[in-house]
Design a protein around this motif. Sequence first.
Motif, PDB file in Angstrom:
ATOM      1  N   LEU A  38       0.829  -1.205   0.000  1.00 50.67           N
ATOM      2  CA  LEU A  38       0.000   0.000   0.000  1.00 50.67           C
ATOM      3  C   LEU A  38       0.869   1.264   0.000  1.00 50.67           C
ATOM      4  O   LEU A  38       0.635   2.204  -0.771  1.00 50.67           O
ATOM      5  CB  LEU A  38      -0.905  -0.024   1.241  1.00 50.67           C
ATOM      6  N   GLY A  39       1.920   1.252   0.857  1.00 49.87           N
ATOM      7  CA  GLY A  39       2.823   2.411   0.937  1.00 49.87           C
ATOM      8  C   GLY A  39       3.457   2.679  -0.416  1.00 49.87           C
ATOM      9  O   GLY A  39       3.504   3.823  -0.889  1.00 49.87           O
ATOM     10  N   ALA A  40       3.941   1.596  -1.046  1.00 49.86           N
ATOM     11  CA  ALA A  40       4.593   1.757  -2.350  1.00 49.86           C
ATOM     12  C   ALA A  40       3.570   2.223  -3.390  1.00 49.86           C
ATOM     13  O   ALA A  40       3.865   3.072  -4.240  1.00 49.86           O
ATOM     14  CB  ALA A  40       5.228   0.440  -2.769  1.00 49.86           C
ATOM     15  N   GLY A  41       2.323   1.667  -3.319  1.00 52.07           N
ATOM     16  CA  GLY A  41       1.279   2.036  -4.278  1.00 52.07           C
ATOM     17  C   GLY A  41       0.935   3.517  -4.168  1.00 52.07           C
ATOM     18  O   GLY A  41       0.848   4.228  -5.176  1.00 52.07           O
ATOM     19  N   VAL A  42       0.766   3.996  -2.938  1.00 56.48           N
ATOM     20  CA  VAL A  42       0.420   5.410  -2.740  1.00 56.48           C
ATOM     21  C   VAL A  42       1.542   6.295  -3.280  1.00 56.48           C
ATOM     22  O   VAL A  42       1.307   7.299  -3.956  1.00 56.48           O
ATOM     23  CB  VAL A  42       0.173   5.693  -1.236  1.00 56.48           C
ATOM     24  N   GLU A  43       2.783   5.859  -3.026  1.00 62.87           N
ATOM     25  CA  GLU A  43       3.909   6.642  -3.537  1.00 62.87           C
ATOM     26  C   GLU A  43       3.872   6.664  -5.070  1.00 62.87           C
ATOM     27  O   GLU A  43       4.093   7.690  -5.711  1.00 62.87           O
ATOM     28  CB  GLU A  43       5.229   6.043  -3.056  1.00 62.87           C
ATOM     29  N   VAL A  45       1.236   6.375  -7.068  1.00 62.22           N
ATOM     30  CA  VAL A  45       0.178   7.261  -7.573  1.00 62.22           C
ATOM     31  C   VAL A  45       0.657   8.714  -7.497  1.00 62.22           C
ATOM     32  O   VAL A  45       0.470   9.512  -8.425  1.00 62.22           O
ATOM     33  CB  VAL A  45      -1.128   7.053  -6.773  1.00 62.22           C
ATOM     34  N   GLY A  46       1.304   9.049  -6.384  1.00 66.48           N
ATOM     35  CA  GLY A  46       1.833  10.403  -6.219  1.00 66.48           C
ATOM     36  C   GLY A  46       2.804  10.740  -7.338  1.00 66.48           C
ATOM     37  O   GLY A  46       2.780  11.833  -7.907  1.00 66.48           O
ATOM     38  N   LEU A  47       3.648   9.767  -7.664  1.00 68.07           N
ATOM     39  CA  LEU A  47       4.642  10.015  -8.714  1.00 68.07           C
ATOM     40  C   LEU A  47       3.972  10.176 -10.076  1.00 68.07           C
ATOM     41  O   LEU A  47       4.378  11.011 -10.889  1.00 68.07           O
ATOM     42  CB  LEU A  47       5.661   8.875  -8.754  1.00 68.07           C
ATOM     43  N   VAL A  48       2.925   9.369 -10.316  1.00 69.69           N
ATOM     44  CA  VAL A  48       2.207   9.473 -11.595  1.00 69.69           C
ATOM     45  C   VAL A  48       1.612  10.876 -11.734  1.00 69.69           C
ATOM     46  O   VAL A  48       1.649  11.494 -12.799  1.00 69.69           O
ATOM     47  CB  VAL A  48       1.107   8.394 -11.677  1.00 69.69           C
ATOM     48  N   LEU A  49       1.082  11.391 -10.614  1.00 66.58           N
ATOM     49  CA  LEU A  49       0.471  12.728 -10.653  1.00 66.58           C
ATOM     50  C   LEU A  49       1.479  13.826 -10.967  1.00 66.58           C
ATOM     51  O   LEU A  49       1.131  14.897 -11.430  1.00 66.58           O
ATOM     52  CB  LEU A  49      -0.185  13.034  -9.303  1.00 66.58           C
ATOM     53  N   LEU A  50       2.747  13.526 -10.676  1.00 63.21           N
ATOM     54  CA  LEU A  50       3.778  14.539 -10.932  1.00 63.21           C
ATOM     55  C   LEU A  50       3.846  14.936 -12.405  1.00 63.21           C
ATOM     56  O   LEU A  50       4.157  16.078 -12.728  1.00 63.21           O
ATOM     57  CB  LEU A  50       5.151  13.989 -10.518  1.00 63.21           C
ATOM     58  N   LEU A  86      -4.333  23.270 -11.268  1.00 66.32           N
ATOM     59  CA  LEU A  86      -3.030  23.093 -10.612  1.00 66.32           C
ATOM     60  C   LEU A  86      -3.205  22.962  -9.092  1.00 66.32           C
ATOM     61  O   LEU A  86      -2.648  22.054  -8.457  1.00 66.32           O
ATOM     62  CB  LEU A  86      -2.128  24.289 -10.943  1.00 66.32           C
ATOM     63  N   LEU A  87      -4.056  23.859  -8.514  1.00 66.90           N
ATOM     64  CA  LEU A  87      -4.254  23.830  -7.056  1.00 66.90           C
ATOM     65  C   LEU A  87      -4.921  22.522  -6.625  1.00 66.90           C
ATOM     66  O   LEU A  87      -4.548  21.916  -5.617  1.00 66.90           O
ATOM     67  CB  LEU A  87      -5.102  25.032  -6.604  1.00 66.90           C
ATOM     68  N   SER A  88      -5.910  22.062  -7.429  1.00 72.03           N
ATOM     69  CA  SER A  88      -6.586  20.796  -7.073  1.00 72.03           C
ATOM     70  C   SER A  88      -5.583  19.645  -7.099  1.00 72.03           C
ATOM     71  O   SER A  88      -5.587  18.777  -6.223  1.00 72.03           O
ATOM     72  CB  SER A  88      -7.707  20.456  -8.060  1.00 72.03           C
ATOM     73  N   MET A  89      -4.734  19.660  -8.128  1.00 70.46           N
ATOM     74  CA  MET A  89      -3.759  18.555  -8.228  1.00 70.46           C
ATOM     75  C   MET A  89      -2.762  18.602  -7.072  1.00 70.46           C
ATOM     76  O   MET A  89      -2.372  17.571  -6.525  1.00 70.46           O
ATOM     77  CB  MET A  89      -3.031  18.626  -9.565  1.00 70.46           C
ATOM     78  N   LEU A  90      -2.387  19.845  -6.703  1.00 72.19           N
ATOM     79  CA  LEU A  90      -1.450  19.976  -5.571  1.00 72.19           C
ATOM     80  C   LEU A  90      -2.085  19.455  -4.294  1.00 72.19           C
ATOM     81  O   LEU A  90      -1.438  18.762  -3.494  1.00 72.19           O
ATOM     82  CB  LEU A  90      -1.044  21.442  -5.387  1.00 72.19           C
ATOM     83  N   ALA A  91      -3.387  19.778  -4.086  1.00 68.38           N
ATOM     84  CA  ALA A  91      -4.090  19.307  -2.886  1.00 68.38           C
ATOM     85  C   ALA A  91      -4.135  17.790  -2.863  1.00 68.38           C
ATOM     86  O   ALA A  91      -3.903  17.140  -1.836  1.00 68.38           O
ATOM     87  CB  ALA A  91      -5.504  19.888  -2.855  1.00 68.38           C
ATOM     88  N   CYS A  92      -4.425  17.236  -4.054  1.00 68.94           N
ATOM     89  CA  CYS A  92      -4.491  15.770  -4.159  1.00 68.94           C
ATOM     90  C   CYS A  92      -3.126  15.146  -3.855  1.00 68.94           C
ATOM     91  O   CYS A  92      -3.006  14.145  -3.136  1.00 68.94           O
ATOM     92  CB  CYS A  92      -4.934  15.452  -5.586  1.00 68.94           C
ATOM     93  N   PHE A  93      -2.088  15.793  -4.360  1.00 71.08           N
ATOM     94  CA  PHE A  93      -0.719  15.316  -4.153  1.00 71.08           C
ATOM     95  C   PHE A  93      -0.367  15.342  -2.654  1.00 71.08           C
ATOM     96  O   PHE A  93       0.172  14.382  -2.102  1.00 71.08           O
ATOM     97  CB  PHE A  93       0.215  16.236  -4.960  1.00 71.08           C
ATOM     98  N   VAL A  98       0.326  12.666   2.799  1.00 74.87           N
ATOM     99  CA  VAL A  98      -0.115  12.412   4.179  1.00 74.87           C
ATOM    100  C   VAL A  98      -0.541  10.946   4.328  1.00 74.87           C
ATOM    101  O   VAL A  98      -0.171  10.258   5.286  1.00 74.87           O
ATOM    102  CB  VAL A  98      -1.263  13.370   4.572  1.00 74.87           C
ATOM    103  N   LEU A  99      -1.301  10.474   3.322  1.00 75.88           N
ATOM    104  CA  LEU A  99      -1.770   9.079   3.378  1.00 75.88           C
ATOM    105  C   LEU A  99      -0.582   8.125   3.447  1.00 75.88           C
ATOM    106  O   LEU A  99      -0.549   7.177   4.228  1.00 75.88           O
ATOM    107  CB  LEU A  99      -2.635   8.778   2.141  1.00 75.88           C
ATOM    108  N   ARG A 100       0.440   8.427   2.649  1.00 78.14           N
ATOM    109  CA  ARG A 100       1.637   7.570   2.636  1.00 78.14           C
ATOM    110  C   ARG A 100       2.312   7.583   4.019  1.00 78.14           C
ATOM    111  O   ARG A 100       2.728   6.535   4.535  1.00 78.14           O
ATOM    112  CB  ARG A 100       2.605   8.062   1.571  1.00 78.14           C
ATOM    113  N   ALA A 101       2.377   8.786   4.630  1.00 79.79           N
ATOM    114  CA  ALA A 101       3.001   8.883   5.957  1.00 79.79           C
ATOM    115  C   ALA A 101       2.238   8.037   6.970  1.00 79.79           C
ATOM    116  O   ALA A 101       2.831   7.350   7.806  1.00 79.79           O
ATOM    117  CB  ALA A 101       3.060  10.342   6.399  1.00 79.79           C
TER     118      ALA A 101
END
Length: 597
Positions: A38-43, A45-50, A86-93, A98-101
């Motif tokens: 899960l930790g790796a998956g969340v990371e 998704v975050g990277l894909v959003l980049l 951009l702001l929505s994507m940043l919020a999602c990121f 936080v979820l990963r933490a």
Amino acid sequence: MDQDRAGWDLLRSSRDFFVDFRAHARGDGLRVAALIVLGAGVEGVGLVLLVPLLGLVIGDARTGWAVTLAAHLPWSSADGGPLVRLLSMLACFAALVVLRAVVLWHRDVLLAKLRLGFVEELRGRLVARLIAAPWTRLATLSQARVNHLLGSDIILTGACVHFMLQGAASLFVLMMQWGLACLFSPALAALTGVLLVGAGVALMPQLIRSRRLARDVADANLHLATSGAQFLGGLKLALSQNLQHRFATEFNDTLHRLLNQQVALVKEQSKSQLAFTTLASLAGAAAIVMGVWALSVPPAVLIVFVLLLARMSAPAAQLQQGAQQFANFLPSYEKVRALGVELAQDAVVAADGADAPHFSARPQPIRFHQVGYRHPGSGRGVSGLDLTLEAGSFVGIVGASGAGKTTFADLIVGLTVPDTGTVIVGGQRLEGALRRRWAAAIAYAPQETFLFHDSIRANLSWAHPTATEADMRSALALAGATALVDRLPQGLDTVVGAEGGLLSGGERQRLALARALMRRPPLLVLDESTSAIDISGERTVLASLASLPWRPTIVLIAHRRESLALCDRVLEFANGRVVADDPHPSARAIEAGQAQS
Ligand SMILES: Nc1ncnc2c1ncn2[C@@H]1O[C@H](COP(=O)(O)OP(=O)(O)OP(=O)(O)O)[C@@H](O)[C@H]1O
């Protein structure tokens, strides 16, 4: 060839460790694996959003599938234009970070629980095996080895768990990041993957070398622990004969050897890290060069790829260091396991014995029928013992050093199982669960007086946890220790020091005798356990024992003639046999005792 064998050894003990750990982890192992994924998956998704995020920032329209993905995200249809998007994507990121933490927090707590639980299980298992081992096997173990295994080696085994799990988490994160890299640019990812695997293979010989050095360090640590224990034990002897410099020289030599081995190990580890960092940097540089000149990768993808590489360097370094530390600490696990396996081979199969009868407080006749026992180490012991100790009798045992007296006492109390013949107590053969029942009923004060580094009260109640203070006072009175306890600053709550070191030899013996009497045993075996008490004090104590109202059978091993005066029978041992059995102790038998003193 040697290298091959060392490689196989490493694989074999890693497998043993893994099997052991898996049996311990059970459901928690799956849970921790799920949290790692899960930790790796969340990371991921975050990277894909980049990618779309960077596309928006630098206005690069050539980010292919990533732009398509961004266009399908819910917030992309918002009317607020690029800034809102951009702001929505940043919020999602940020939410993903936080979820990963949170996931990592849960993962790390579970990892710590698994590590500590495994250490406790190993320690408990080793203690259970020590308890199940026959006394004769335990007598051959070095105290320092057992202390070291139960202490630092088991803790280092916990470090193995930590590095194995950390390595697994890093490997998974690395694989996930590599999978993402494949999405962005399969050719670049393939090249990076091949280079990283090549780096791992190239580092194997170093891993094996470092493990060998780590094993030398573990051996040297054990040697140091043994020297330390002997140093303290023998210091008084050394000081009294001005031989302390020899102790100091030996101790310093051991320390020096250990230091050299530790430095060699650190050097080897640093070399591996250096080699790994160099190889990883080369792999990264080669991938970027390929991306720019050979594959014309779009800038946003290239930036994300470089970011990915930068992120991959952390789990890759963790994986390398984790594998190295795992290999370094594995010898500690091997040592713990080896002793467990050794002891399991000798374990006395303990019958559950729930239905075995309890022995009453009433003494019973003890019959030796053609009993023989040879110590495995020396082949010496006792043989052809054929006699009966009458219930309530007071039997003295005499004989030269090494004649077999203690071996006989160990057989009476069931500490040692005869090789031949049988010991029969009150008509029942002393074997299986009955031996434990017998041990629970009787009292034995062995040759070496042992007191716990605790209060007198704790030492006395150890033998009889529900004893009242009145019980303790009456046992102390029988052992002639009332005046001693009253004189001490905290009375019964005075701490006696390590192994009773704050008391004289005779005082220690009196307390040990009081502890034995606390149980009101049907059999009391005293193996030279009044020998350090002054002669008149010993006479008084033995007279109290001879007139105990519950009249236990008493077996007294002694060298002093005076000690045997109250015995109603004296057995003389020589070369493991009874050579004189006098129901009315004759001057000859008693003098045999005197001759040894
Ligand atoms: N754990 C052991 N391993 C090997 N040999 C042993 C062991 N314990 C005792 N022995 C040997 O068995 C023989 C009998 O030993 P035991 O301790 O019974 O003698 P003892 O009569 O009690 O001597 P002492 O009066 O010196 O205490 C001795 O030769 C001794 O060396």
